[in-house]
Design an enzyme around this catalytic site. Structure first.
Site, PDB file in Angstrom:
ATOM      1  N   ASP A 153     -13.796  -6.324  -5.068  1.00 22.89           N
ATOM      2  CA  ASP A 153     -13.978  -6.495  -3.621  1.00 22.89           C
ATOM      3  C   ASP A 153     -15.407  -6.964  -3.410  1.00 22.89           C
ATOM      4  OD1 ASP A 153     -11.457  -5.410  -3.310  1.00 22.89           O
ATOM      5  OD2 ASP A 153     -12.190  -3.386  -2.871  1.00 22.89           O
ATOM      6  N   ASP A 202       0.860  -1.183   0.000  1.00 25.19           N
ATOM      7  CA  ASP A 202       0.000   0.000   0.000  1.00 25.19           C
ATOM      8  C   ASP A 202       0.893   1.229   0.000  1.00 25.19           C
ATOM      9  OD1 ASP A 202      -2.179  -1.573   0.038  1.00 25.19           O
ATOM     10  OD2 ASP A 202      -2.752  -1.176   2.118  1.00 25.19           O
TER      11      ASP A 202
END
Lengths: 193, 251
Positions: free
Chosen positions: B130, B11
């Protein structure tokens, strides 16, 4: 050493340039016939769709230039496929350097093949110091059939030619520029040919 | 034989890795380029960089990072986060990214998938999905799993394949962060209904979880973050164990 990467607007060329940079060489992009002819080594890259890539080559006259080059030429991925006789992708004729056709994997396997696969039956100076069953990174939906000019084979759905050689022309289906240290060794070997 | 891929995910915010990374002796664990090189050395098969801030100001920093990774790392990598146009992708590929991953922007405007695969080829377009279960149905969620939609995971997977996605990165929000294993039932179903590679994400906690997702979940690749970043599962050890279980991996 004068290394030229054929620039005809296809694909991610930066990675190849960076790979040579890591090896300590400056590889220049070029679409200029005279500059390509004058190079010691020529890289013919390609990512994308075969028939539109062939169209771009024809527009720039590179389709007649490349098969007549005398120095070592290395086609990578789609570059290798375009050096073959014919591709099922967009049903296009290729440059006809390698006497083999390019076909699509069937839906019995996932398409594209994406990831690291082994190369075997290695027979070329291109693979000096590379062991049988070495891993290479591949991303492709089309493959060159087994043929006399195969210098490496891989297994996905069936055995196919993952590298080709004829005279001064070399082609690899895998991405040496993305295949870790072994891939860099192959690029080094090519520069020594 | 094609091997199963192990993919650490980093990230990124303002050009730095976030969530903290705490393994081996790195001079600067916040530098994504240093970290990426380290992962390549340790045997990672691919890397994913996720721009979690993805603001306009951040974009230039991200491009610079992508350029540096491409310069220094000799394995493939994917960049995701805030990508919503052909221009965005063009810029990232130009900086040397091998693949890009799109998520919410594809749900909001599915034609984006067609535009990208037509222009750049399917091989570099990853569609990230997702999803979590709502009353027994797997529903696609947006914005990092916070906003539910009415779209069924499996219908959406088939649609993204038809529109030209080259790969699907499926994160189960029910499993993400639990370290209790991947969503193998849903993953296996995805592999049965589409014919493009599936990356499993969310739930990695042990080596056995990876093994399970490759066998039961039929996944082509497995992505994880913290178990790698904190050295809980060293990649070399993971691959050795997978190989012992006769799962094809690159060693």
């Amino acid at each position: 050493m004068n290394i030229k990467i054929v620039n005809y607007g296809a694909g991610n060329i930066k990675s190849i340039q960076f790979a040579f940079q890591r090896l300590g060489y400056n590889a220049e992009l070029s679409s200029d016939s005279d500059k390509i002819i004058a190079a010691d080594k020529v890289i013919f890259p390609g990512v994308g769709e075969a028939s539109s890539a062939m169209k771009k080559l024809k527009e720039s006259g590179l389709d007649t230039l490349i098969p007549n080059l005398k120095q070592p030429v290395l086609g990578i991925c789609l570059g290798m496929q375009l050096m073959c006789n014919h591709s099922e992708e967009g049903n296009t004729n290729g440059l006809g350097i390698f006497n083999v056709n390019v076909k699509r994997f069937s839906n019995k396997v996932k398409v594209p093949q994406m990831g690291w696969n082994t190369i075997s039956n290695l027979k070329s100076d291109l693979f000096k110091g590379i062991q049988e069953e070495e891993y290479m990174y591949l991303v492709h939906s089309y493959y060159a059939e087994m043929c006399d000019e195969a210098i490496a084979t891989s297994l996905y759905e069936m055995n196919y030619a993952s590298a080709l050689e004829k005279d001064n022309f070399f082609g690899v289906q895998f991405h040496p520029e993305k295949s870790s240290k072994a891939g860099e060794q192959i690029l080094k070997n090519f520069l020594k040919i | 034989m094609l091997t199963k891929r192990i993919i650490p995910c980093l990230d990124i915010k303002n050009g730095r890795t976030v969530k903290g990374v705490n393994f081996v002796d790195l001079r600067d664990a916040g530098d994504p380029v240093v970290l990426a090189k380290q992962y390549a050395e340790l045997g990672a098969d691919e890397l994913v960089f996720l721009d979690i801030a993805a603001t306009l100001e951040n974009r230039k920093t991200m491009h610079k990072m992508v350029l540096q990774v491409a310069e220094q790392v000799n394995i493939p990598f994917t960049v995701g986060g805030g990508i919503s146009s052909v221009e965005d992708v063009d810029a990232l590929l130009h900086c040397g990214a091998d693949k890009v991953s799109i998520n919410s922007s594809a749900v909001k405007r599915p034609d984006l998938i067609n535009e990208l695969s037509d222009k750049f080829g399917s091989q570099c377009i990853v569609v990230a999905i997702d999803a979590k279960q709502v009353e027994g149905e797997w529903l696609v969620h947006l914005a990092g799993g916070t906003i539910p939609t009415k779209i069924n995971l499996f219908d959406w997977a088939i649609e993204v394949e038809q529109r030209g996605a080259g790969e699907i990165l499926f994160t189960s929000m029910d499993h993400d962060g639990t370290k209790a294993g991947f969503a193998n039932q849903a993953l296996a179903k995805l592999s049965d209904i589409v014919n493009i590679p599936i990356i499993a994400s969310g739930g990695a906690g042990t080596i056995q979880h990876f093994s399970d997702t490759f066998i039961e979940g039929k996944a082509d690749a497995a992505l994880a973050a913290s178990v790698f970043h904190f050295g809980e599962i060293p990649i070399a050890e993971l691959k050795k164990e997978l190989k012992q279980q006769e799962i094809p991996v690159r060693i």
